[in-house]
Design an enzyme around this catalytic site. Sequence first.
Site, PDB file in Angstrom:
ATOM      1  N   THR A  43       0.851  -1.196   0.000  1.00  0.00           N
ATOM      2  CA  THR A  43       0.000   0.000   0.000  1.00  0.00           C
ATOM      3  C   THR A  43       0.886   1.245   0.000  1.00  0.00           C
ATOM      4  OG1 THR A  43      -1.950   0.998   0.980  1.00  0.00           O
ATOM      5  CG2 THR A  43      -0.364   0.042   2.531  1.00  0.00           C
ATOM      6  N   LYS A  47       3.331   1.464  -3.666  1.00  0.00           N
ATOM      7  CA  LYS A  47       2.774   0.983  -4.934  1.00  0.00           C
ATOM      8  C   LYS A  47       3.548   1.470  -6.160  1.00  0.00           C
ATOM      9  CE  LYS A  47      -1.966   0.851  -3.216  1.00  0.00           C
ATOM     10  NZ  LYS A  47      -3.370   1.112  -3.555  1.00  0.00           N
ATOM     11  N   ARG A 171      -7.753  19.690  -5.867  1.00  0.00           N
ATOM     12  CA  ARG A 171      -7.278  20.895  -5.183  1.00  0.00           C
ATOM     13  C   ARG A 171      -6.112  21.503  -5.974  1.00  0.00           C
ATOM     14  NH1 ARG A 171      -4.756  20.057   0.694  1.00  0.00           N
ATOM     15  NH2 ARG A 171      -3.474  18.665  -0.566  1.00  0.00           N
TER      16      ARG A 171
END
Length: 295
Positions: A43, A47, A171
């Site tokens: 994770t 990755k 964002r």
Amino acid sequence: MHNAAFAALGLNWRYLAFEVPPDHLRAAIAGAKAMQFAGLNLTVPHKLLALDMVDTLDESAKKWGAVNTIHFEGRHARGDWLPLREFGVPSRQLRDGTKHPTQPPEGGTPNEIRAVGFNTDAGAIVTALREDLKVELRGAKVLLLGAGGAGRTAALKFAAEGVNSLFLVNRTRSKAEAAAVEISKQFPSVGVTVGYPKTEVEVMVNATSLGLKPGDPSPLDEKQFSLRQVRAVYDMIYNPAETALLKAAKAAGCKTANGLGMLLHQGAKAFEIWTGKTAPLKVMRRALEQSIYGH
Ligand code: ATR
């Protein structure tokens, strides 16, 4: 979910969690290979790093540019690569010098092992949307919030599934723009826009991390896009079970689902790669719900 699935299928396997600093990832993969692990899950932030650390990449990892699953394979005396499970259990030497009476190695012990990198995340979002929200992506209009690792993969996968149009909001706008350029190049038939849609969309997906922490606001700017313009809302976050976004979406009458299905399906696919058996989805979902939500 994996341990519950192993138990359900009567496999004497274990799934364990290890916290590995990124600096030690290469050594950790080599160690797992040396110990003849069946495979690994990775994770964040591993990755992307793992792309350069495995011996070969499956098409899925090449396509999505990230590895969340590793499968170890051994080279058979014939020269082809087989899952390690297909090699026999090496007979153990007992203390008195005799051999443990386990079955003899079927294909012998591999003298070479390779790590194969897969990505099971991209497929999982499609399955989860279909299963939890009855969303079919082909021809759909989709609003995607977030263009980080998870957002970029989802955007490319949605385009590959043949969505009609994709609206990307992030964002940091430049990241959404970069994803849009990539999609336009690879999938010229998909209409991709950076910014909120003016029209209605079938589904909105949150791929930002906003909502993970208690008190986080919704990632949606409701001044720019109303929840009345969307039929279904998917939040990749599964803990908490109901983010501010999902709460607002439910109140607005949208069909909603959290990211548990995605977590389940990426795991189920990895399970099938490692074991060669069909994943017991119900058992796995139950185990996830119990461990995450306690009921
Ligand atoms: P992941 O692998 O989970 O996608 P990531 O690559 O760090 O993790 O991406 C996190 C995503 O959440 C990004 O889209 C990020 O926006 P930026 O690209 O602008 O950083 C988004 N995100 C994180 N915190 C946020 C916040 N407070 N408001 C809005 N978006 C936020």
